[in-house]
Motif scaffolding. Structure first.
Motif, short mmCIF file in Angstrom:
data_model
loop_
_atom_site.label_atom_id
_atom_site.label_comp_id
_atom_site.label_asym_id
_atom_site.label_seq_id
_atom_site.Cartn_x
_atom_site.Cartn_y
_atom_site.Cartn_z
N VAL A 253 4.48 17.48 -8.32
CA VAL A 253 3.45 16.31 -7.97
C VAL A 253 3.40 16.21 -6.49
O VAL A 253 4.75 15.83 -5.99
CB VAL A 253 3.93 15.05 -8.70
CG1 VAL A 253 2.76 14.11 -8.32
CG2 VAL A 253 3.73 15.50 -10.21
N TYR A 254 2.30 16.26 -5.94
CA TYR A 254 2.43 15.72 -4.34
C TYR A 254 2.09 14.06 -4.32
O TYR A 254 1.18 13.81 -4.80
CB TYR A 254 1.27 16.29 -3.61
CG TYR A 254 0.79 16.12 -2.15
CD1 TYR A 254 1.54 16.31 -1.04
CD2 TYR A 254 -0.12 15.21 -2.06
CE1 TYR A 254 1.21 15.75 0.16
CE2 TYR A 254 -0.49 14.51 -0.71
CZ TYR A 254 0.31 15.21 0.51
OH TYR A 254 -0.13 14.49 1.43
N LEU A 255 3.04 13.51 -3.58
CA LEU A 255 2.73 12.22 -3.23
C LEU A 255 2.46 11.89 -1.79
O LEU A 255 3.41 12.21 -0.94
CB LEU A 255 4.11 11.39 -3.77
CG LEU A 255 4.18 11.30 -5.19
CD1 LEU A 255 5.75 10.57 -5.46
CD2 LEU A 255 3.08 10.86 -6.06
N PRO A 256 1.13 11.22 -1.57
CA PRO A 256 1.05 11.08 -0.04
C PRO A 256 2.12 10.03 0.61
O PRO A 256 2.51 9.41 -0.32
CB PRO A 256 -0.51 10.59 0.14
CG PRO A 256 -0.45 10.05 -1.39
CD PRO A 256 0.23 10.80 -2.49
N ALA A 257 2.09 9.75 1.79
CA ALA A 257 2.94 9.05 2.39
C ALA A 257 2.70 7.69 2.11
O ALA A 257 3.42 6.61 2.00
CB ALA A 257 2.93 9.07 4.00
N ALA A 258 1.08 7.45 1.91
CA ALA A 258 0.81 5.87 1.63
C ALA A 258 1.44 5.40 0.35
O ALA A 258 1.39 4.26 -0.23
CB ALA A 258 -0.74 5.87 1.49
N TYR A 259 1.69 6.57 -0.53
CA TYR A 259 2.00 5.99 -2.25
C TYR A 259 3.27 5.41 -1.87
O TYR A 259 3.80 4.54 -2.75
CB TYR A 259 2.27 7.46 -2.86
CG TYR A 259 2.72 7.26 -4.43
CD1 TYR A 259 1.66 7.19 -5.21
CD2 TYR A 259 3.86 6.93 -4.73
CE1 TYR A 259 2.03 7.07 -6.75
CE2 TYR A 259 4.02 6.67 -6.16
CZ TYR A 259 3.37 6.53 -6.91
OH TYR A 259 3.38 6.68 -8.30
N ARG A 260 4.22 5.51 -0.95
CA ARG A 260 5.42 4.99 -0.89
C ARG A 260 5.36 3.57 -0.29
O ARG A 260 6.36 2.76 -0.20
CB ARG A 260 6.34 5.79 0.06
CG ARG A 260 6.76 7.15 -0.64
CD ARG A 260 7.25 8.19 0.48
NE ARG A 260 8.61 7.64 0.66
CZ ARG A 260 9.26 7.92 1.89
NH1 ARG A 260 8.85 8.69 2.97
NH2 ARG A 260 10.48 7.50 2.15
N THR A 261 4.58 3.46 0.72
CA THR A 261 4.23 2.29 1.50
C THR A 261 3.53 1.06 0.73
O THR A 261 3.52 0.03 1.38
CB THR A 261 3.97 2.66 2.64
OG1 THR A 261 2.55 3.26 2.66
CG2 THR A 261 4.94 3.34 3.46
N GLY A 262 2.64 1.69 -0.18
CA GLY A 262 1.65 0.39 -0.94
C GLY A 262 1.84 0.38 -2.17
O GLY A 262 2.81 0.85 -2.92
N LYS A 263 0.69 -0.20 -2.55
CA LYS A 263 0.76 -0.52 -4.46
C LYS A 263 -0.64 -0.22 -4.76
O LYS A 263 -0.77 -0.46 -5.70
CB LYS A 263 1.13 -2.02 -4.57
CG LYS A 263 2.33 -2.37 -4.17
CD LYS A 263 2.44 -3.90 -4.64
CE LYS A 263 4.18 -4.24 -4.14
NZ LYS A 263 4.46 -5.69 -4.49
N GLN A 264 -1.32 0.61 -4.19
CA GLN A 264 -2.68 1.05 -4.62
C GLN A 264 -2.64 2.21 -5.68
O GLN A 264 -1.50 2.81 -5.84
CB GLN A 264 -3.24 1.79 -3.21
CG GLN A 264 -3.59 0.75 -2.40
CD GLN A 264 -4.34 1.58 -1.12
OE1 GLN A 264 -3.75 2.68 -0.48
NE2 GLN A 264 -5.49 1.09 -0.69
N ARG A 265 -3.57 2.29 -6.35
CA ARG A 265 -3.80 3.44 -7.30
C ARG A 265 -4.52 4.51 -6.64
O ARG A 265 -5.82 4.01 -6.28
CB ARG A 265 -4.36 2.91 -8.75
CG ARG A 265 -3.34 1.86 -9.44
CD ARG A 265 -4.05 1.57 -10.84
NE ARG A 265 -2.90 1.13 -11.62
CZ ARG A 265 -1.92 1.61 -12.19
NH1 ARG A 265 -1.75 2.69 -12.33
NH2 ARG A 265 -0.91 0.70 -12.88
N PHE A 266 -3.94 5.52 -6.82
CA PHE A 266 -4.68 6.70 -5.85
C PHE A 266 -5.61 7.67 -6.78
O PHE A 266 -5.24 7.85 -7.98
CB PHE A 266 -3.57 7.61 -5.30
CG PHE A 266 -2.76 6.76 -4.18
CD1 PHE A 266 -3.28 6.65 -3.01
CD2 PHE A 266 -1.74 5.90 -4.61
CE1 PHE A 266 -2.65 6.03 -1.91
CE2 PHE A 266 -1.15 5.13 -3.57
CZ PHE A 266 -1.57 5.36 -2.29
N PRO A 267 -6.56 8.29 -6.17
CA PRO A 267 -7.22 9.36 -6.86
C PRO A 267 -6.25 10.56 -7.15
O PRO A 267 -5.49 10.75 -6.38
CB PRO A 267 -8.41 9.80 -5.99
CG PRO A 267 -7.92 9.34 -4.52
CD PRO A 267 -7.04 8.19 -4.88
#
Length: 351
Positions: free
Chosen positions: A121-135
């Motif tokens: 699973v690739y997690l972008p940098a923004a995954y660690r810093t925010g609480k958004q739900r990602f495509p």
């Protein structure tokens, strides 16, 4: 020792050198056994050269590795943060320090398919810093091969980091699941083989259910897409057409229009055939990106047939390289444009 590692290649090359030296030194020696010894030396040389060639081909294709598609399923309720460390952990940590992205290795329990298979699973940098739900983009590999081809040969983490940092792609979670329990000998083409692995169910039911429960991702159709190279390209196109309520878009990198295997249900030339589906069944509101190299005749023919058969509400975007054949070099060139296109056809991260 890795079957695709440099030490094994060096070992086989050393064996080639040693057999050559031994032949040269002993060619005029041995008395009455000279002919036998020469024959043994030549045979040893041929075997060592063949071994070196096979090791290099395997390094290029990763057809045979020591990595298993199956791993023990973590205890119920465990977090992906406690998942198995990636085999490329050191390299991943070095990248993470610069870009913030991560590669996780997890085992997806096949509650419906009964397949428990590894997935990266690739997690972008923004995954660690925010609480958004990602495509989410689900990436299928070729045969013979494993998800590690994406990570090593295609250098997908670097490509994704580059596209996201440049603003050409929204921060996206990318999945790299195994699509067969035996990646060296069993080609499933992401189908449910009669009497065999139910891979289509694993990929379209078990993987989405697991990811939606363990990661902050979008759960709606607009937030999910597919991509694949070679056999995985067929998988991406076929799964998008067969499951249009689950995926909004798919990108094919050098894919055929048919599975090329016997599925066992007798539908290889009909419902499992991309062009047949487009010509004989209602076309779903799915967007396809189809890329190929012009000097790859069979892939070009099938890709052009797919583009010609498309009708609204389905749309097809094509991308063509003049040369390169069926190769990692071609797919590396296609990665950025394909992921950018997918991102433009999927929903953005949700707050």
């Amino acid at each position: 020792m890795s079957l695709t590692g440099t030490p094994l290649l060096i070992g086989t090359l050393v064996a080639v050198l040693l057999t050559a030296v031994l032949i040269a030194v002993s060619w005029e020696r041995g008395g009455r056994l000279r002919v036998v010894l020469r024959g043994v030396g030549v045979l040893a040389a041929l075997l060592s050269v063949s071994a070196a060639a096979l090791v290099q081909v395997n390094r290029m294709t990763e057809a045979f590795t020591l990595e298993s598609a199956s791993q023990p399923v973590p205890p119920a309720g465990s977090s992906p943060d406690a998942a198995e460390p990636d085999v490329e952990a050191d390299a991943d940590n070095a990248r993470k320090a610069k870009t913030g992205s991560q590669i996780r290795k997890v085992t997806v329990p096949g509650k419906v398919s009964k397949l428990d298979l590894v997935m990266y699973v690739y997690l972008p940098a923004a995954y660690r810093t925010g609480k958004q739900r990602f495509p989410v983009v689900q990436a299928q590999h070729g045969f013979a091969g494993t998800p590690r081809t994406w990570l090593k040969k295609l250098q997908v983490q670097s490509a994704l980091d580059t596209e996201i940092a440049a603003g050409r792609m929204a921060p996206t979670v990318v999945l790299f699941p195994f699509q067969t329990p035996n990646p060296t000998t069993l080609d499933t083409e992401c189908t449910n083989l009669v009497g065999g692995p139910q891979t289509e169910t694993f990929l379209t039911v078990d993987v989405p259910a697991y990811v939606k429960s363990k990661f902050r991702v979008r759960t709606d159709r607009a937030g999910w897409g597919l991509i694949g190279y070679s056999a995985g390209a067929y998988c991406a196109t076929s799964l998008a057409l067969r499951h249009p309520t689950k995926y909004a878009a798919a990108a094919s990198l050098s894919g055929l229009a048919e599975p090329g295997i016997t599925v066992g249900d007798g539908l290889e030339k009909t419902e499992h055939h991309v062009v047949w589906r487009l010509q004989n069944l209602p076309q779903p509101p799915v967007a396809l990106w189809v890329g190929w190299a012009n000097d790859e005749t069979t892939i070009r023919r099938d890709s052009e047939r797919i583009a010609r058969a498309a009708r609204p509400p389905l749309t097809v975007t094509t991308a063509v390289l003049e040369r390169g054949g069926h190769s990692h070099a071609v797919w590396r060139q296609m990665l950025g444009p394909a992921f950018d296109w997918l991102s433009s056809h999927l929903g953005r991260p949700l707050s």
